[in-house]
Design a protein around this motif. Structure first.
Motif, PDB file in Angstrom:
ATOM      1  N   HIS A 112       0.792  -1.226   0.091  1.00 50.43           N
ATOM      2  CA  HIS A 112       0.133  -0.070   0.065  1.00 50.43           C
ATOM      3  C   HIS A 112       0.705   1.265  -0.009  1.00 50.43           C
ATOM      4  O   HIS A 112       0.136   2.357  -0.145  1.00 50.43           O
ATOM      5  CB  HIS A 112      -1.107   0.113   1.233  1.00 50.43           C
ATOM      6  N   LEU A 113       2.390   1.121   0.098  1.00 57.02           N
ATOM      7  CA  LEU A 113       2.949   2.337   0.446  1.00 57.02           C
ATOM      8  C   LEU A 113       3.582   2.772  -0.990  1.00 57.02           C
ATOM      9  O   LEU A 113       4.018   1.899  -1.687  1.00 57.02           O
ATOM     10  CB  LEU A 113       4.143   1.982   1.180  1.00 57.02           C
ATOM     11  N   THR A 114       3.651   4.221  -1.032  1.00 58.89           N
ATOM     12  CA  THR A 114       4.390   4.710  -2.252  1.00 58.89           C
ATOM     13  C   THR A 114       5.821   4.518  -2.089  1.00 58.89           C
ATOM     14  O   THR A 114       6.524   4.439  -3.203  1.00 58.89           O
ATOM     15  CB  THR A 114       4.010   6.160  -2.198  1.00 58.89           C
ATOM     16  N   GLU A 115       6.527   4.435  -0.772  1.00 54.93           N
ATOM     17  CA  GLU A 115       7.787   4.540  -0.872  1.00 54.93           C
ATOM     18  C   GLU A 115       8.210   3.158  -0.032  1.00 54.93           C
ATOM     19  O   GLU A 115       8.959   3.771   1.119  1.00 54.93           O
ATOM     20  CB  GLU A 115       8.478   5.747  -0.535  1.00 54.93           C
ATOM     21  N   PRO A 116       8.009   1.944  -0.141  1.00 55.51           N
ATOM     22  CA  PRO A 116       8.381   0.916   0.753  1.00 55.51           C
ATOM     23  C   PRO A 116       9.647   0.683   1.078  1.00 55.51           C
ATOM     24  O   PRO A 116      10.001   0.530   2.383  1.00 55.51           O
ATOM     25  CB  PRO A 116       7.803  -0.226  -0.153  1.00 55.51           C
ATOM     26  N   SER A 117      11.025   1.062   0.256  1.00 53.32           N
ATOM     27  CA  SER A 117      12.215   1.152   0.650  1.00 53.32           C
ATOM     28  C   SER A 117      12.450   1.936   2.044  1.00 53.32           C
ATOM     29  O   SER A 117      13.209   1.712   2.901  1.00 53.32           O
ATOM     30  CB  SER A 117      13.091   1.534  -0.315  1.00 53.32           C
ATOM     31  N   LYS A 118      11.675   3.296   2.003  1.00 58.40           N
ATOM     32  CA  LYS A 118      11.844   4.093   2.916  1.00 58.40           C
ATOM     33  C   LYS A 118      11.334   3.546   4.337  1.00 58.40           C
ATOM     34  O   LYS A 118      11.858   3.845   5.471  1.00 58.40           O
ATOM     35  CB  LYS A 118      11.385   5.678   2.721  1.00 58.40           C
ATOM     36  N   THR A 119       9.992   2.901   4.337  1.00 57.87           N
ATOM     37  CA  THR A 119       9.645   2.200   5.397  1.00 57.87           C
ATOM     38  C   THR A 119      10.485   1.309   5.925  1.00 57.87           C
ATOM     39  O   THR A 119      10.699   1.219   7.235  1.00 57.87           O
ATOM     40  CB  THR A 119       8.365   1.744   5.021  1.00 57.87           C
ATOM     41  N   ILE A 120      11.345   0.445   5.062  1.00 57.09           N
ATOM     42  CA  ILE A 120      12.092  -0.521   5.418  1.00 57.09           C
ATOM     43  C   ILE A 120      13.067  -0.083   6.136  1.00 57.09           C
ATOM     44  O   ILE A 120      13.737  -0.513   7.254  1.00 57.09           O
ATOM     45  CB  ILE A 120      12.463  -1.630   4.107  1.00 57.09           C
ATOM     46  N   GLN A 121      13.692   1.062   5.751  1.00 59.48           N
ATOM     47  CA  GLN A 121      14.693   1.549   6.279  1.00 59.48           C
ATOM     48  C   GLN A 121      14.433   2.119   7.526  1.00 59.48           C
ATOM     49  O   GLN A 121      15.285   1.930   8.588  1.00 59.48           O
ATOM     50  CB  GLN A 121      15.189   3.071   5.393  1.00 59.48           C
ATOM     51  N   LYS A 122      13.402   2.779   7.824  1.00 61.37           N
ATOM     52  CA  LYS A 122      12.796   3.214   9.065  1.00 61.37           C
ATOM     53  C   LYS A 122      12.738   2.178  10.075  1.00 61.37           C
ATOM     54  O   LYS A 122      13.008   2.231  11.087  1.00 61.37           O
ATOM     55  CB  LYS A 122      11.554   3.911   9.219  1.00 61.37           C
ATOM     56  N   ILE A 123      12.161   0.954   9.942  1.00 58.23           N
ATOM     57  CA  ILE A 123      11.981  -0.329  10.674  1.00 58.23           C
ATOM     58  C   ILE A 123      13.323  -0.799  10.978  1.00 58.23           C
ATOM     59  O   ILE A 123      13.546  -1.173  12.123  1.00 58.23           O
ATOM     60  CB  ILE A 123      10.880  -1.300   9.464  1.00 58.23           C
ATOM     61  N   LYS A 124      14.448  -0.917   9.854  1.00 61.71           N
ATOM     62  CA  LYS A 124      15.620  -1.192  10.402  1.00 61.71           C
ATOM     63  C   LYS A 124      16.257  -0.412  11.428  1.00 61.71           C
ATOM     64  O   LYS A 124      16.918  -0.908  12.409  1.00 61.71           O
ATOM     65  CB  LYS A 124      16.637  -1.229   9.192  1.00 61.71           C
ATOM     66  N   GLU A 125      15.935   0.824  11.461  1.00 59.97           N
ATOM     67  CA  GLU A 125      16.491   1.557  12.591  1.00 59.97           C
ATOM     68  C   GLU A 125      15.989   1.330  14.061  1.00 59.97           C
ATOM     69  O   GLU A 125      16.813   1.340  14.860  1.00 59.97           O
ATOM     70  CB  GLU A 125      16.216   2.980  12.314  1.00 59.97           C
ATOM     71  N   LEU A 126      14.765   0.725  13.828  1.00 62.84           N
ATOM     72  CA  LEU A 126      14.199   0.222  15.201  1.00 62.84           C
ATOM     73  C   LEU A 126      14.539  -1.123  15.564  1.00 62.84           C
ATOM     74  O   LEU A 126      14.385  -1.262  16.837  1.00 62.84           O
ATOM     75  CB  LEU A 126      12.703   0.149  15.100  1.00 62.84           C
ATOM     76  N   ILE A 127      14.897  -1.925  14.793  1.00 63.23           N
ATOM     77  CA  ILE A 127      15.419  -3.206  15.067  1.00 63.23           C
ATOM     78  C   ILE A 127      16.738  -3.241  15.864  1.00 63.23           C
ATOM     79  O   ILE A 127      17.552  -2.697  15.282  1.00 63.23           O
ATOM     80  CB  ILE A 127      15.231  -4.057  13.900  1.00 63.23           C
TER      81      ILE A 127
END
Length: 122
Positions: A8-23
């Motif tokens: 559903h996201l326009t920029e899934p790579s940015k979301t993955i990047q943000k998730i990576k910062e939280l893991i």
């Protein structure tokens, strides 16, 4: 865990990047996305796509006529469609190591569906 979001996201790579910062270091990310595309390489999968949506043949014809005679077009809610290779590449570009990836058949409220299930490590 990120289940049925990336499609559903326009920029899934940015979301993955943000998730990576939280893991935390060496932590895991589990992702599910639908294996839901009208562009399957096997022509029989295209037929399966229609019937996975639990439509009867007469309803498919009715919907086709409805869309062709309408002044507007219904859009699919998913803006991204994934294969195992494309989701692996998305994660690997963000520095994740793929631990597991598979396509699973599941029963859902609309009948049989397929999902891509993937586990990656930071």
């Amino acid at each position: 865990m990120c289940a049925h979001v990336l499609e559903h996201l326009t920029e899934p790579s940015k979301t993955i990047q943000k998730i990576k910062e939280l893991i935390r270091k060496e932590g895991y990310l589990y992702i599910e996305v639908p294996f839901d595309s009208p562009f399957y390489s096997n022509p029989f999968d295209n037929i399966q796509y229609l019937f996975n949506k639990n439509f009867k043949f007469k309803d498919i014809i009715k919907k086709y006529i409805e869309i062709k005679t309408s002044k507007y077009a219904l859009m699919h809610e998913h803006i991204n469609f994934y294969t195992i290779d494309s989701i692996k590449e998305l994660l690997q570009k963000q520095g994740f190591k793929i631990v597991y990836a598979d396509i699973k058949k599941i029963h859902s409220c609309i009948g049989m569906s397929k999902i891509i299930s993937i586990l990656a490590q930071k």
